[in-house]
Write a protein that holds these residues in place. Sequence first.
Motif, short mmCIF file in Angstrom:
data_model
loop_
_atom_site.label_atom_id
_atom_site.label_comp_id
_atom_site.label_asym_id
_atom_site.label_seq_id
_atom_site.Cartn_x
_atom_site.Cartn_y
_atom_site.Cartn_z
N ALA A 73 38.46 38.19 34.35
CA ALA A 73 39.58 37.55 35.04
C ALA A 73 39.32 37.38 36.53
O ALA A 73 40.03 36.62 37.20
N SER A 74 38.34 38.08 37.04
CA SER A 74 37.97 37.93 38.46
C SER A 74 36.51 37.53 38.60
O SER A 74 35.91 37.72 39.66
N LEU B 265 38.53 31.15 34.20
CA LEU B 265 39.61 30.38 33.58
C LEU B 265 39.76 30.73 32.10
O LEU B 265 40.89 30.85 31.60
N ALA B 266 38.64 30.89 31.40
CA ALA B 266 38.71 31.23 29.98
C ALA B 266 39.33 32.61 29.78
O ALA B 266 40.13 32.82 28.86
N ALA B 267 38.98 33.57 30.64
CA ALA B 267 39.53 34.91 30.51
C ALA B 267 41.03 34.91 30.77
O ALA B 267 41.81 35.55 30.04
N LEU B 268 41.45 34.23 31.82
CA LEU B 268 42.88 34.18 32.12
C LEU B 268 43.66 33.53 30.97
O LEU B 268 44.72 34.02 30.57
N GLY B 269 43.13 32.43 30.46
CA GLY B 269 43.79 31.78 29.33
C GLY B 269 43.85 32.67 28.11
O GLY B 269 44.86 32.72 27.40
N ASP C 109 49.28 45.16 27.92
CA ASP C 109 48.11 45.35 28.78
C ASP C 109 47.60 44.02 29.32
O ASP C 109 47.17 43.93 30.49
N ALA C 110 47.63 42.97 28.49
CA ALA C 110 47.15 41.66 28.94
C ALA C 110 48.04 41.13 30.07
O ALA C 110 47.55 40.60 31.08
N VAL C 111 49.35 41.28 29.91
CA VAL C 111 50.27 40.82 30.95
C VAL C 111 50.07 41.63 32.23
O VAL C 111 50.12 41.09 33.34
N ARG C 112 49.84 42.94 32.08
CA ARG C 112 49.62 43.78 33.26
C ARG C 112 48.41 43.28 34.05
O ARG C 112 48.46 43.18 35.29
N VAL C 113 47.33 42.95 33.37
CA VAL C 113 46.13 42.44 34.05
C VAL C 113 46.44 41.14 34.77
O VAL C 113 46.02 40.92 35.92
N LEU C 114 47.21 40.26 34.12
CA LEU C 114 47.53 38.97 34.72
C LEU C 114 48.44 39.12 35.93
O LEU C 114 48.26 38.44 36.95
N GLY D 38 48.36 36.51 43.50
CA GLY D 38 48.11 36.66 44.93
C GLY D 38 46.65 36.79 45.29
O GLY D 38 46.31 36.99 46.45
N ALA D 39 45.76 36.66 44.29
CA ALA D 39 44.32 36.77 44.54
C ALA D 39 43.63 35.55 43.95
O ALA D 39 44.21 34.80 43.16
N GLY D 40 42.39 35.36 44.33
CA GLY D 40 41.60 34.24 43.79
C GLY D 40 42.26 32.90 44.08
O GLY D 40 42.67 32.62 45.20
#
Length: 834
Positions: free
Chosen positions: A254-255, A263-267, A276-281, A286-288
């Motif tokens: 994601a970074s 982009l693929a990881a975020l999607g 856990d997925a939402v927590r990472v997102l 505010g970054a990238g």
Amino acid sequence: MRTQLPLCLAALALILTAHPAGALVWPDVAERVERDLSAADAATRRAAARELVDLGPGRGAPLALEALGDTDDEVKLAAADAAIHLRAAGATDAVAAWLNAQDPRLRRKACEVARALPGPRAVTPLARTLGDPDPDVRAAAADALGHQSAAEAVPPLLGRLDDPAPAVRIQIVAALARLGDARAVVPLVGKVQDSSPDVREAVARALGDLGDPRASSALVLVLRDSNAEVRRDALAALGRMRAVDAVDAIAPFASDRTPSLRLAALGALGHIASRDAVRVLVQALGAGDDATASLERDAERDALVIAGAPAVAPLRAVLAGSPSAQVATSAAWILGEQHATAEAPGIVAAMRRGVLPTAAALHALAGAGTPADVPVVLEFVADPSPVVRDEALDAAMALLDPKRPDGRAVEPLAAALRDGRPSVKERARMAVLLGRTGAPRAAPLLVELAKAHDAALRLAAIDALGTLGPAPAGPGGGTQAVDDVLLDALGSPESTVRLRAAVALAEAGGPAACNALLAKLDGGDEVDRAAVLTALGGVLARVPSAAAVARLADALLVAAGPERDAVLEALGRTTVPAAMQELVAVARNEEPADRRAAAVMAAGHAGDAGAHSLVRNLLGDPDGSVRAQAAWSLGALGDSSDVPRLLAVAHAAESDAAPDAVAAIGRIAARLKAAEATTALCGLTADPRPYVRANAFAGLALAGHRCEGDPGRVALANDPSEEVRAAAALQLARSQAPEDLKALEQCARVDASGFVAGRCRAHAFTPPLAGHSHATLVYVVPEGAEVPRPGAPCAVLLADGLLRTATTDRRGAVFDPAAPEGEISLRRASAIAR
């Protein structure tokens, strides 16, 4: 274009081909082609075979089937192309023997025919062809097997997963993914380490399409692949299969510095949408790409929008805390995109605390706000910041609905108009908002603005008066004041002002306006009679008048050309019985354009036995364009007893009225839930004409009906027409069954048409609400022309998904007295009879 107003006029471009419909091919041409196909000279037969497509399915398909048996290979190839285009039933069986031909072109073409026209007996010969010496033929055979929708196609494909040619292996993998059989999962897992990176990419995509959790651990290992494209496709596949157990492996990407991997990881995390997925997102906000605090979309925001409801609580917590401006902006933006109306108080509270920038809060309220938030939004329409003013106006535009009058907005908007800070453009938008308040007390202010010297402000006020609708009687801003200012604008030297005033009068004019408009018809050549008649038709639809009908009947006696259609439109929009009597008389005229206009206007008289009888009679008219319009109108007026009549029109050879007849059956099915109508639609899903198939699926979507064998799913995957695939998407989206949602997701990823992919991506279809319709007038300007063209064939896609095939009237326009509310667009007329 949206039919927000009761009358919409637009000039739209339509692409017309040299043969806009199969019916334009003269009968002697078909006879010549048939004769030439039997000629001794091969060159003559080849030329004839290339003309088969132009004959349409009624004449061309049978001739194409015969030509498949020609002794000349070039004739066969041309006939095969025609059979595919015309969807000639039986063509796949006819070319099965070609799979053993010496010429590889014939073997490939046989595979192409089987791919386009699947048949129950095609699997066995295609399976044998997977061993063909030509890799292109093997690839074509694999592709064709993937389109057979038969479980028997899976074993032979699995047996050839080790084909020596990477291109063939890729096609085999894609075919297995399309078939969706769970038996392919384990063998495909064994191919994740194929020597070809292109094959490994295909395998990752296929495992994602199959969505079997058994592949999750293998795809996690693929995340270490040396090829970035393979890693990207593995990430996307894990997201499509909702691999909750893979979140920890996906999170570092994601970074990642490589944009495609990030982009693929975020999607993927957005699709997985676990806690856990939402927590990472949320931690990525505010970054990238999300570090700018802009109000534009980015990958991090889109991923949380995809995550949906599971993201709401964490985003609420962000706004309730002390985030940076960038993070707060993103959290609010996402809630706005999700239309999370329950979070509007939290958005407002964060703005009041200074945590959330005002512009960002207003932007979010445009999506997440409710009418209760209108006063908050209106606080900022005269803000010192132009960015804040712009967002406030956008939010107010989204939250105000003239169908739900909201007088609270009038005074703040009036005060903002008196403020010196808003620009002229912003003042025009405020005038539009006054119309959207639906509040009668906005009328006096709009009457004054309609006299403004600035053209943009004046036009906006005129439009707003129309949106506001009929004003109550009273001094200053009552019916008379509105009528007067709009009638004055109707005499403007500028055509744009006259047109906008006519539309506004059609929506807001009262009885006095009706009398004034009738008087203007006798006012001489300087009067814009088209604008007057446009306005008069709208007024009469709301304020019926026997005297006005008599006056229009007199005008009809001498009206000719474009004005005649305008008079008929105004006449037909009123519900006075005498108006229907006039339409019945017009329906007996010798001029087809008159009879066609009568059929058009009859559709606005639902429940009138005379209108029903009129269109029934015109269904047998000698003119094809009249029959087509009668069929279309019967959808609004007809009942179950009309289904056999319409079905006969739909099945008629070379009938340009067929798509309209099918649309009418669909509307009867949706209105009356008639079993005979849905049965007829199911039978029409296999018709060779694309617009017929499209309307069959759209009608089934409106009726909420499924057919035996689920032809919609097959059409979505295989039909060559984008109109048919788009209509099939509507039907599948209506059901919301898991297997249908899976088919829609695959369509959204792989369909070559952006129009179809967009339909599939929507994942939902809500039929238009009964009664939510508007009179709509569309001027058709063909490509390369500068003015509308009378008598031009055209196809109009309406908001309910149905395609109306029509012929423009003497104005070069198409009128619909009750088009469903929503977007309309013009489609290619060339597919009407093909």
